[in-house]
Write a protein that holds these residues in place. Structure first.
Motif, PDB file in Angstrom:
ATOM      1  N   ASN A   1      40.347  10.129 -67.714  1.00  0.00           N
ATOM      2  CA  ASN A   1      40.449  11.248 -68.658  1.00  0.00           C
ATOM      3  C   ASN A   1      39.134  11.981 -68.879  1.00  0.00           C
ATOM      4  N   GLU A   2      38.205  11.855 -67.954  1.00  0.00           N
ATOM      5  CA  GLU A   2      36.966  12.634 -68.023  1.00  0.00           C
ATOM      6  C   GLU A   2      36.996  13.726 -66.960  1.00  0.00           C
ATOM      7  N   ALA A   3      36.052  14.647 -67.043  1.00  0.00           N
ATOM      8  CA  ALA A   3      35.992  15.741 -66.074  1.00  0.00           C
ATOM      9  C   ALA A   3      35.779  15.194 -64.672  1.00  0.00           C
ATOM     10  N   GLY A   4      36.274  15.917 -63.682  1.00  0.00           N
ATOM     11  CA  GLY A   4      36.117  15.490 -62.308  1.00  0.00           C
ATOM     12  C   GLY A   4      34.660  15.409 -61.902  1.00  0.00           C
ATOM     13  N   VAL A   5      34.375  14.471 -61.006  1.00  0.00           N
ATOM     14  CA  VAL A   5      33.014  14.307 -60.495  1.00  0.00           C
ATOM     15  C   VAL A   5      33.024  14.620 -59.003  1.00  0.00           C
ATOM     16  N   ALA A   6      31.907  15.124 -58.508  1.00  0.00           N
ATOM     17  CA  ALA A   6      31.815  15.545 -57.111  1.00  0.00           C
ATOM     18  C   ALA A   6      31.701  14.337 -56.196  1.00  0.00           C
ATOM     19  N   VAL A   7      32.583  14.252 -55.199  1.00  0.00           N
ATOM     20  CA  VAL A   7      32.485  13.199 -54.196  1.00  0.00           C
ATOM     21  C   VAL A   7      31.904  13.731 -52.883  1.00  0.00           C
ATOM     22  N   MET A   8      31.973  15.046 -52.681  1.00  0.00           N
ATOM     23  CA  MET A   8      31.360  15.677 -51.512  1.00  0.00           C
ATOM     24  C   MET A   8      31.032  17.120 -51.882  1.00  0.00           C
ATOM     25  N   THR A   9      29.811  17.547 -51.561  1.00  0.00           N
ATOM     26  CA  THR A   9      29.345  18.868 -51.969  1.00  0.00           C
ATOM     27  C   THR A   9      28.682  19.596 -50.804  1.00  0.00           C
ATOM     28  N   ALA A  10      29.085  20.847 -50.609  1.00  0.00           N
ATOM     29  CA  ALA A  10      28.445  21.714 -49.627  1.00  0.00           C
ATOM     30  C   ALA A  10      27.805  22.878 -50.375  1.00  0.00           C
ATOM     31  N   ALA A  11      26.496  22.887 -50.406  1.00  0.00           N
ATOM     32  CA  ALA A  11      25.780  24.002 -51.024  1.00  0.00           C
ATOM     33  C   ALA A  11      25.999  25.257 -50.188  1.00  0.00           C
ATOM     34  N   PRO A  12      25.705  26.439 -50.747  1.00  0.00           N
ATOM     35  CA  PRO A  12      25.790  27.654 -49.935  1.00  0.00           C
ATOM     36  C   PRO A  12      25.051  27.494 -48.610  1.00  0.00           C
ATOM     37  N   GLU A  13      25.651  28.005 -47.552  1.00  0.00           N
ATOM     38  CA  GLU A  13      25.154  27.927 -46.180  1.00  0.00           C
ATOM     39  C   GLU A  13      25.349  26.552 -45.563  1.00  0.00           C
ATOM     40  N   LYS A  14      26.189  25.718 -46.199  1.00  0.00           N
ATOM     41  CA  LYS A  14      26.527  24.410 -45.649  1.00  0.00           C
ATOM     42  C   LYS A  14      28.042  24.207 -45.677  1.00  0.00           C
ATOM     43  N   GLY A  15      28.520  23.213 -44.917  1.00  0.00           N
ATOM     44  CA  GLY A  15      29.905  22.769 -45.028  1.00  0.00           C
ATOM     45  C   GLY A  15      30.933  23.554 -44.253  1.00  0.00           C
ATOM     46  N   ALA A  16      30.522  24.453 -43.343  1.00  0.00           N
ATOM     47  CA  ALA A  16      31.508  25.128 -42.499  1.00  0.00           C
ATOM     48  C   ALA A  16      32.087  24.122 -41.514  1.00  0.00           C
ATOM     49  N   GLY A  17      33.345  24.324 -41.110  1.00  0.00           N
ATOM     50  CA  GLY A  17      33.984  23.399 -40.185  1.00  0.00           C
ATOM     51  C   GLY A  17      34.728  22.300 -40.927  1.00  0.00           C
ATOM     52  N   LYS A  18      34.754  21.113 -40.344  1.00  0.00           N
ATOM     53  CA  LYS A  18      35.464  19.973 -40.933  1.00  0.00           C
ATOM     54  C   LYS A  18      34.454  18.955 -41.433  1.00  0.00           C
ATOM     55  N   SER A  19      34.570  18.597 -42.704  1.00  0.00           N
ATOM     56  CA  SER A  19      33.655  17.641 -43.328  1.00  0.00           C
ATOM     57  C   SER A  19      34.456  16.477 -43.888  1.00  0.00           C
ATOM     58  N   THR A  20      34.014  15.253 -43.598  1.00  0.00           N
ATOM     59  CA  THR A  20      34.729  14.060 -44.031  1.00  0.00           C
ATOM     60  C   THR A  20      33.786  13.130 -44.765  1.00  0.00           C
ATOM     61  N   VAL A  21      34.173  12.731 -45.989  1.00  0.00           N
ATOM     62  CA  VAL A  21      33.465  11.644 -46.659  1.00  0.00           C
ATOM     63  C   VAL A  21      34.308  10.389 -46.453  1.00  0.00           C
ATOM     64  N   GLU A  22      33.663   9.341 -46.004  1.00  0.00           N
ATOM     65  CA  GLU A  22      34.353   8.111 -45.592  1.00  0.00           C
ATOM     66  C   GLU A  22      33.872   6.935 -46.430  1.00  0.00           C
ATOM     67  N   TRP A  23      34.812   6.086 -46.834  1.00  0.00           N
ATOM     68  CA  TRP A  23      34.489   4.848 -47.550  1.00  0.00           C
ATOM     69  C   TRP A  23      35.040   3.673 -46.751  1.00  0.00           C
ATOM     70  N   GLY A  24      34.176   2.718 -46.451  1.00  0.00           N
ATOM     71  CA  GLY A  24      34.623   1.553 -45.707  1.00  0.00           C
ATOM     72  C   GLY A  24      33.914   1.444 -44.374  1.00  0.00           C
ATOM     73  N   ASP A  25      34.150   0.306 -43.706  1.00  0.00           N
ATOM     74  CA  ASP A  25      33.482   0.016 -42.450  1.00  0.00           C
ATOM     75  C   ASP A  25      34.490  -0.604 -41.481  1.00  0.00           C
TER      76      ASP A  25
END
Length: 269
Positions: A193-217
């Motif tokens: 019940n709190e505000a959403g938190v960023a799990v992946m962030t692309a600043a301006p001029e970043k993040g074009a294409g496909k970006s994946t944040v992965e958890w685990g091994d």
């Protein structure tokens, strides 16, 4: 780049004019040779609508990752969430001490197979597609509700329970590390019940294409399988439950909300 979901690809056509044209001109009755000239080669890109999932790595088995769709079965657009994880923390014995439970590893379908018996433990991931071509940046936020029982029970809310995310890694489809987005810091807490938190962030001029944040091994999951563990766990996603919280013998469920914003850092007016 290795794709693990077959997609229909629209052809992009353009006309390229090559140089090296030789021409002749008549001037004052004499023949003049043209030995050098130029023409133009042009290509125009428009925002895309690809709906493929990019494999987060090369260590794991070849699987088909399901794509998130809307109620009409669609998920195409220049800025979209392709896939996010579902978090299941299994069946646990009621405890009166503080407990931290690892997530049960998600299972994905081996390519070319059907049936649950051909699903294998796999890392969890969230993927964003940005084919806008505007280089504006974006942020993927995550929030969750309280863990609540669906049935009428005395202790309906699992008070104080929260999820934490550990050791994230980023996989990026473009061959340009300078444009890679950033993952959250390890140990990120998701409080209900709190505000959403960023799990992946692309600043301006970043993040074009496909970006994946992965958890685990993948290697750790494979080792658990080799060791014969009945339940394979992803230790990068955890649920904390206080021992002081009253618990009933029921299933408690939380709703996780993933929200993709196109303007990171800007507050709503």
């Amino acid at each position: 780049m290795k794709f693990i979901r077959l997609a229909t690809v629209a052809a992009l056509s353009t006309t390229i004019f090559a140089g090296g044209v030789q021409g002749f001109a008549e001037e004052a009755g004499e023949s003049k040779e043209v030995r050098d000239t130029t023409t133009e080669g042009k290509i125009t890109f428009t925002p895309g609508d690809d709906d493929t999932i990019v494999d987060p790595g090369t260590e794991g088995p070849d699987v088909e990752i399901p794509v998130i769709t809307d109620p009409d079965g669609n998920n195409k657009g220049p800025l979209t969430i392709s896939t996010v994880p579902t978090m299941n923390f299994g069946s646990q014995i009621i405890s009166t001490t503080d407990e931290t439970y690892n997530m049960v590893a998600e299972r994905q379908q081996l390519i070319g197979t059907t049936g649950d018996e051909n699903k294998v433990p796999y890392v969890s991931m969230a993927q964003v597609d940005d084919t806008r071509g505007s280089n504006e940046g974006w942020v993927l936020n995550l929030s969750l509700t309280e863990f609540e029982a669906a049935t009428d029970t005395q202790n309906k809310v699992l008070k104080g329970a929260h999820i934490s995310l550990h050791d994230p890694s980023i996989r990026y489809s473009l061959d340009d590390a300078a444009q890679m987005p950033a993952a959250h810091a390890t140990g990120l807490k998701l409080m209900p019940n709190e505000a959403g938190v960023a799990v992946m962030t692309a600043a301006p001029e970043k993040g074009a294409g496909k970006s994946t944040v992965e958890w685990g091994d993948h290697a750790a999951l494979a080792q658990q399988i080799e060791d014969g563990k009945e339940v394979v766990e992803n230790t990068s996603i955890k649920l904390f439950v206080p021992g002081s919280t009253a618990k009933d013998a029921v299933t408690y469920t939380s709703t996780l909300t993933w929200e993709l914003e196109s303007t990171p850092g800007n507050e709503e007016e």
